[in-house]
Design a protein around this motif. Sequence first.
Motif, PDB file in Angstrom:
ATOM      1  N   THR A 212      -1.494  -9.041   9.750  1.00  0.00           N
ATOM      2  CA  THR A 212      -0.616  -7.983  10.238  1.00  0.00           C
ATOM      3  C   THR A 212      -0.239  -7.065   9.094  1.00  0.00           C
ATOM      4  OG1 THR A 212       1.305  -9.371   9.855  1.00  0.00           O
ATOM      5  CG2 THR A 212       0.388  -9.377  12.075  1.00  0.00           C
ATOM      6  N   THR A 213      -0.121  -5.812   9.413  1.00  0.00           N
ATOM      7  CA  THR A 213       0.306  -4.834   8.421  1.00  0.00           C
ATOM      8  C   THR A 213       1.454  -4.038   9.016  1.00  0.00           C
ATOM      9  OG1 THR A 213      -1.757  -4.703   7.219  1.00  0.00           O
ATOM     10  CG2 THR A 213      -0.411  -2.706   7.249  1.00  0.00           C
ATOM     11  N   SER A 214       2.498  -3.864   8.212  1.00  0.00           N
ATOM     12  CA  SER A 214       3.718  -3.222   8.710  1.00  0.00           C
ATOM     13  C   SER A 214       3.954  -1.927   7.946  1.00  0.00           C
ATOM     14  CB  SER A 214       4.924  -4.139   8.478  1.00  0.00           C
ATOM     15  OG  SER A 214       4.629  -5.443   8.903  1.00  0.00           O
ATOM     16  N   ARG A 215       4.534  -0.960   8.637  1.00  0.00           N
ATOM     17  CA  ARG A 215       4.885   0.290   7.953  1.00  0.00           C
ATOM     18  C   ARG A 215       6.370   0.232   7.638  1.00  0.00           C
ATOM     19  NH1 ARG A 215       2.586   6.190   9.719  1.00  0.00           N
ATOM     20  NH2 ARG A 215       2.708   7.124   7.645  1.00  0.00           N
ATOM     21  N   LEU A 216       6.674   0.120   6.349  1.00  0.00           N
ATOM     22  CA  LEU A 216       8.064  -0.028   5.932  1.00  0.00           C
ATOM     23  C   LEU A 216       8.704   1.320   5.670  1.00  0.00           C
ATOM     24  CD1 LEU A 216       7.666  -3.077   3.533  1.00  0.00           C
ATOM     25  CD2 LEU A 216       8.382  -3.089   5.927  1.00  0.00           C
ATOM     26  N   ALA A 217       7.880   2.301   5.311  1.00  0.00           N
ATOM     27  CA  ALA A 217       8.375   3.657   5.084  1.00  0.00           C
ATOM     28  C   ALA A 217       7.216   4.597   5.341  1.00  0.00           C
ATOM     29  CB  ALA A 217       8.883   3.815   3.644  1.00  0.00           C
ATOM     30  N   GLU A 218       7.498   5.885   5.308  1.00  0.00           N
ATOM     31  CA  GLU A 218       6.462   6.865   5.617  1.00  0.00           C
ATOM     32  C   GLU A 218       5.211   6.638   4.766  1.00  0.00           C
ATOM     33  OE1 GLU A 218       6.763   8.868   8.124  1.00  0.00           O
ATOM     34  OE2 GLU A 218       4.787   9.765   7.787  1.00  0.00           O
ATOM     35  N   GLU A 219       5.433   6.367   3.489  1.00  0.00           N
ATOM     36  CA  GLU A 219       4.303   6.234   2.574  1.00  0.00           C
ATOM     37  C   GLU A 219       4.160   4.805   2.043  1.00  0.00           C
ATOM     38  OE1 GLU A 219       4.412   9.184  -0.489  1.00  0.00           O
ATOM     39  OE2 GLU A 219       4.330  10.860   0.925  1.00  0.00           O
ATOM     40  N   GLN A 220       4.687   3.827   2.761  1.00  0.00           N
ATOM     41  CA  GLN A 220       4.592   2.454   2.275  1.00  0.00           C
ATOM     42  C   GLN A 220       4.257   1.487   3.409  1.00  0.00           C
ATOM     43  OE1 GLN A 220       8.189   0.632   0.848  1.00  0.00           O
ATOM     44  NE2 GLN A 220       7.089  -1.125  -0.006  1.00  0.00           N
ATOM     45  N   TYR A 221       3.150   0.806   3.240  1.00  0.00           N
ATOM     46  CA  TYR A 221       2.751  -0.240   4.179  1.00  0.00           C
ATOM     47  C   TYR A 221       2.758  -1.583   3.447  1.00  0.00           C
ATOM     48  CZ  TYR A 221       0.819   3.364   7.330  1.00  0.00           C
ATOM     49  OH  TYR A 221       0.633   4.426   8.177  1.00  0.00           O
TER      50      TYR A 221
ATOM     51  N   VAL B 247       0.869  -1.173   0.000  1.00  0.00           N
ATOM     52  CA  VAL B 247       0.000   0.000   0.000  1.00  0.00           C
ATOM     53  C   VAL B 247       0.905   1.222   0.000  1.00  0.00           C
ATOM     54  CG1 VAL B 247      -1.895   1.162   1.207  1.00  0.00           C
ATOM     55  CG2 VAL B 247      -1.675  -1.325   1.355  1.00  0.00           C
ATOM     56  N   HIS B 248       0.870   1.964  -1.110  1.00  0.00           N
ATOM     57  CA  HIS B 248       1.789   3.080  -1.317  1.00  0.00           C
ATOM     58  C   HIS B 248       1.059   4.396  -1.418  1.00  0.00           C
ATOM     59  CE1 HIS B 248       5.855   1.570  -2.505  1.00  0.00           C
ATOM     60  NE2 HIS B 248       5.197   0.437  -2.562  1.00  0.00           N
ATOM     61  N   GLY B 249       1.693   5.466  -1.027  1.00  0.00           N
ATOM     62  CA  GLY B 249       1.149   6.793  -1.328  1.00  0.00           C
ATOM     63  C   GLY B 249       1.030   7.670  -0.096  1.00  0.00           C
ATOM     64  N   PRO B 250       0.892   8.965  -0.320  1.00  0.00           N
ATOM     65  CA  PRO B 250       0.798   9.906   0.804  1.00  0.00           C
ATOM     66  C   PRO B 250      -0.391   9.597   1.713  1.00  0.00           C
ATOM     67  CG  PRO B 250       1.006  11.079  -1.296  1.00  0.00           C
ATOM     68  CD  PRO B 250       0.889   9.643  -1.627  1.00  0.00           C
ATOM     69  N   ASP B 251      -1.472   9.034   1.136  1.00  0.00           N
ATOM     70  CA  ASP B 251      -2.658   8.768   1.938  1.00  0.00           C
ATOM     71  C   ASP B 251      -2.775   7.299   2.357  1.00  0.00           C
ATOM     72  OD1 ASP B 251      -3.460  11.414   1.753  1.00  0.00           O
ATOM     73  OD2 ASP B 251      -4.533  11.072  -0.135  1.00  0.00           O
TER      74      ASP B 251
END
Lengths: 993, 91
Positions: A707-716, A665-669
Amino acid sequence: MAGVQANRLANGGLIDRLVSLNFRFDGKSFSGFQGDTLASALVANGVKLVGRSFKYHRPRGILTAGSEEPNALVELRSGARCEPNTKATTAELYEGLEAASQNRWPSLRHDLMAVNQLFAPIFVAGFYYKTFMWPAKFWEAIYEPAIRRAAGLGRAAGIADPDHYDKAWAHCDVLIAGSGPAGLAAALAAGRSGARVILCEEDFALGGRLLSDGGTIDGMPAAEWISRTLTELVALPDVRIMTRTTLFGVYDGGTYGALERVNDHLPSPPEHQVRQRLWRIVAKRCVVAAGAIERPIVFAGNDTPGVMMASAMRTYVARYAATPARRIALFTNNEDGWRTVETALGAGLQVAAVVDARPDVSPAHRSLASKGGFPVLNGSVSAVDGGKDGVSKISVSLTGGARAEVEADGLAVSGGWNPAVGLTSYHRGRPKWQDNIAAFVPDGAPPGMVAVGAANGAFTLGACLSQGFAAGAQAARDAGRSGKAGSVPVAADEAFSLTPLWHVAGKGKAFVDQQHDVTASDIELAQREGFESVEHLKRYTTLGMATDQGKTSNVAGLAIMAAVTGKSIPETGTTIYRPPYVPVAIGAFAGHHRDENFHATRLTPSHHWAAEQGAIFVDTGLWKRAQWYPRAGEKDWLESVTREVKAVRSGVGFCDVSTLGKIDVHGPDAGAFLDRVYINTFSNLAVGKARYGLMLREDGMVYDDGTTSRLAEEQYFLTTTTAKAGPVMQHLEFCRQVLFPELDVQLTSVSDQWAQFSIAGPKTRDLLREIVDPAEDLSNEGFPFMGAREVALRGGIKARLFRISFSGEMAFEISVPARHGDALVRNLMQAGAPFGVTPYGTEALSVMRIEKGHVAGPELSGTTTAADLGLGKMMSTKKDFVGRVMAGREALVAADRQVVVGIKPTDKASRLRSGAHVIPKSEIPGPGNDQGYVTSVCFSPTLDQWIGLGLVERGRERIGEIVHAHDPLRGEDYDVELCNPVFYDPDGGRQRG
Amino acid sequence: MRIVCPFCGERELGEFTYLGDAKPQRPAADASEDAVYDYVYLRDNIAGVMSEHWYHGGGCRSWLKITRNTLTHEISTVEPAAGAGAAKVGA
C-alpha cells in the motif's frame, strides 16, 4: 625417548637450544628446540618415515623444507583442533605438539594398505575414468567408499572448530611478498623513499634462503645484514612487517589476499585471540620476491625416504643443525647443488659421492672432492635401494654406459630451480621459458605488480639485491613517494651453470607428483591415450592437483610430456595458474561469519517484548519475526495460531509489521513517478488516502505489491513486501536515476525509521481510542477505509495511522518512530487488556490473508502476471508504466494461463498441502495433464477446515469443479474443490465497518 | 575490484551491485512491442570494453555508468546516471 636428538649437530643453527620442546609423533615422545619446525625436529630425531603415499601407500619421508612439501603431511593436534594435511615443513614446533602420520593402517611402519602396490597396474592414469564406468549406482554404494578408505590424505576433525578466525583490510603503497634478499632490499628502498610498505613473509623468520645459504652482503655476513636491515626497517614510520603471512592471491584493482597464521605456532590461541587472519590488502604497487622452488629429478625410487631436495638438506643442516643423513650423496645437474656438499662437509658429514649430470665440473669442485675424499661421477642416478628405513644404496648410470653403486643413507637432489610464478600468473598470465636457467619466468604481471630476484629468474645474490632494490624504489615513486632510496646493498654473483635433466630412465616407479602418486609412466601412458594437452594431462593423471598444486612436480611433468611428444617445453606450455598459492582454511574465509553470526540479524522494534512473551521466532531474510505466541497448555503451534486468529476475528489483536519495506517518495513529480512504476494510478490519489499498488518487472511479470499513502501533496509513503524491501528500493532508484531522470522526485528508505503494527479485529477502535489522543476522530466517517494520516497519541507522540486491512477485519496500521516501538507494544497490551487484546504472529497473519484470498510470496513467484493474480483490472490503459508492453504479450494474456483460485479438500477432515499438483478428476497424473499446483495453505479456524490458494489453469472459470490433488513427494492423493479465493467475508463489509 | 564512486571515492566491489549492459535505452511509451522486447531481452555479450550499470547500494545509492573491460576488469570511466545525486535533470 625424549631428550635425545641423535641427529642434532652440537653447534650452529638458528635454534634456541635453551628452550627445549617436547612433542609426540604417532604416539612416540621426542624433543626439539625453539626455532624448529616439526620436520626439522623429526630430522633431528632421526625420523625418516613420516607418511604413506596417496594411492600406493608407499613409505615417504621429508622432501623439502618449505610450503612446497608434497610428502610430509600430518594430522596436527587432536580432537576438535585436529588439522589434516598439515605440512610438517612449515608447522612450527611448540611444547606439547601432537602429530600423527596419515593414510596408513594399522600403523605407519606396518601399513596393510601397502597391498595397493600389488595392484599398481590398475591404479594408472585415468584409473577412475576407466574403472568405474558401470553400473552408475555402484559408484556411491561401493566404489567411492572403498576408494575413500584406501586412498586419500588426512581425516577432518569431524567436529566444529573451537577457534576464531578474523578478516581484516590493509592499505599500503608498496606490498612486498617475501623477505629474502630481494624482498628486504625492496622494502629498504621503498621504506626509505617514504612509502607505506607491507612486507609479508610466510616463514616465522625473515631472510628467505639467506637463513640457510648465508653469503656476504655489503661486506658483512648475511645474518648481520639481515639484523641491521630489520633494525632500519622497524625504525621507518610506515613499514609493517608481517611474518607467518602468505600472500596467496591477486585480485582486480590491486587487491591481494594474504593469510596470517597468527597463533598456529601455539597449542591453542591465547584467550580472545584468533587462530588465523585473512587479510585483504589494497596496494598501489606489489613487488613479488617470492623466490624459487628447487625441482626434483625423476628417477626410479626417487620417493624413498632419505631422498631430499639438495637445498632442503642444507636448510636442515645449516638453519636447524639437524642432519638428515650421516653419509650423503648428491645428484645434481647444476652448480647450486654443490652448495649442499659444502654445507655437509662444513658440518662434518661424510659425502659418499657427487653424481653430476653435467659434462664439466669446475676445477674448484674437483679439488673439493679430492680434499673430501669422494668421487665425482659424471652421469645420473638410475635407482635407489631402500625402503621405509631410508636410502641404503644408489645405482648410477655413468655417461658412456657403465654403472656404479654408491653406499649412502641420504641422497640430495637438485634439478635446478623454478621461479615461483604463481602470483604473477594469477590473471591468466602465462610464464615464458628462459633457456639459460631452463625454467619458466614471469612474462609480465597483473597491473601494478613486478617480480624480482629468484621469482624473476635471477638466482644470484647480487642480482636479487639489485633487482629488489630497484623495484622497491620504482614502486615507491609510482605510488607518489619521492624520498631518497639511498645506496643499494651489494653482493657478488655466484657462478651458475645447468644442464637440463628431468627424467632418468630406469626400472621401478619414478615419481613426478609424489603427493598424488603420479609416475613418469603415467604421463607416457596419458600421451599414448591421446591426452597430450597439458590441461588434459593434468586432469587425466591428476598431476599437480593435490594440496601442493604441483609446486615440485608440474614443470617436470611438462618436460616429460614434451620429451615423449617430441615438442619443446615452451611448446608444451603450462596449465593455468589459479589462487590460492597455499591451502587456506575455509574458516579463514568465513572469519567471524559462522553460526549465529553467519549473517547480520535484524530485530523488530517489539522483539525484546515478544521474547519476554515466549514468542516463537522465524527467520525471514535477515529478520527474526514472531511466528506465534504459545500459551501454557497449548499442545502445538496449530492450537496457538488458531486461538490467535479467533481472537482477532472476534475481538482485537496486533502484529508487528515493521519488516515491510518503507520508502518516502518526495517531490513535485512524486505522483507522476509512482504512476510509472505501478500498474495503477497514484497521481490522482487524494491526500490522506492509501491505495493498494502492484508493480511489474519490465518483462511484464509481477514484481511486488504494497500500500502507498499520500501524506501530503508532494509526499507519498510507499510500502513493499518484507522480502523485496531492498530490491524494490534499488529498482525505484534505477527508475528515478536512469529511466526517468527528468522527474523531480527523491526517494528515502525509511524501513528502519518506523515501528509499524497492524491492529485488527472488531474491537480495534476501542483499543485505539485508549492510545490515540481523544481529539482524533476514528469514526468510520472521520477515518474511513483506506484513510491515512498523521495523528497524535496520548502523551503527544506523533504517529501515522493507516486504515488498511490484510486480515479482512476492521483494522488500522499504526506507525511510530522506531525508538517508541517497544513502548507502544507495551501500551497496546496494557490498554487492550479489557478487550482481550491478543498479539499474533506471522502464522496467524498468513492464515487470515489466505482466508481473504490475498496473494503473498508464494503467488508473487516471479512467473505470475497481474491478471493471474486476479488483479488484471488494476492495469491502467491511460498511461505508460514499467512492464506495460511486455505484459501484453500473447502468452502473458493467454486464456489458459494458471490463475489464482481457492482450493479446499472435498473431505473436510482432509489436510491440504502446498506443492500438491492439480490434475483433472479421475485422470492418471502425468506431466501432460498437470494443470497447476497449490501455492499457500492453512487451517482455517473460521471455516474449520484446511483451505488454500493455488495457481490453476483457467481456474476462475472452473469454480465449483472437483479436481484431483496429487502429491507424489508425500505420497498423497485426494479430491479438492476449486472455489472463490476469498473464503471470508467476500463482500468486504467487515473491513469497511 | 575497486570502483571510484563519483560521490564516495574509491570503494570496494562488495558495496556495488552489477546490473548489466547500459547501452539499451528504454523505448518511448508509443514504441512497438518488438522494440520493447529488444530492450528487455537483447543484450550484447561483449568480450572487451563495455558500458555497464552498477548500483552503489552499500554507499550513496547512486546508479553509475561504468566503462569496464570484461576481459581485464579494467575500469576506464565511472559516471553517475543522469538522475543520480541531482534532484532533477535540467532543473
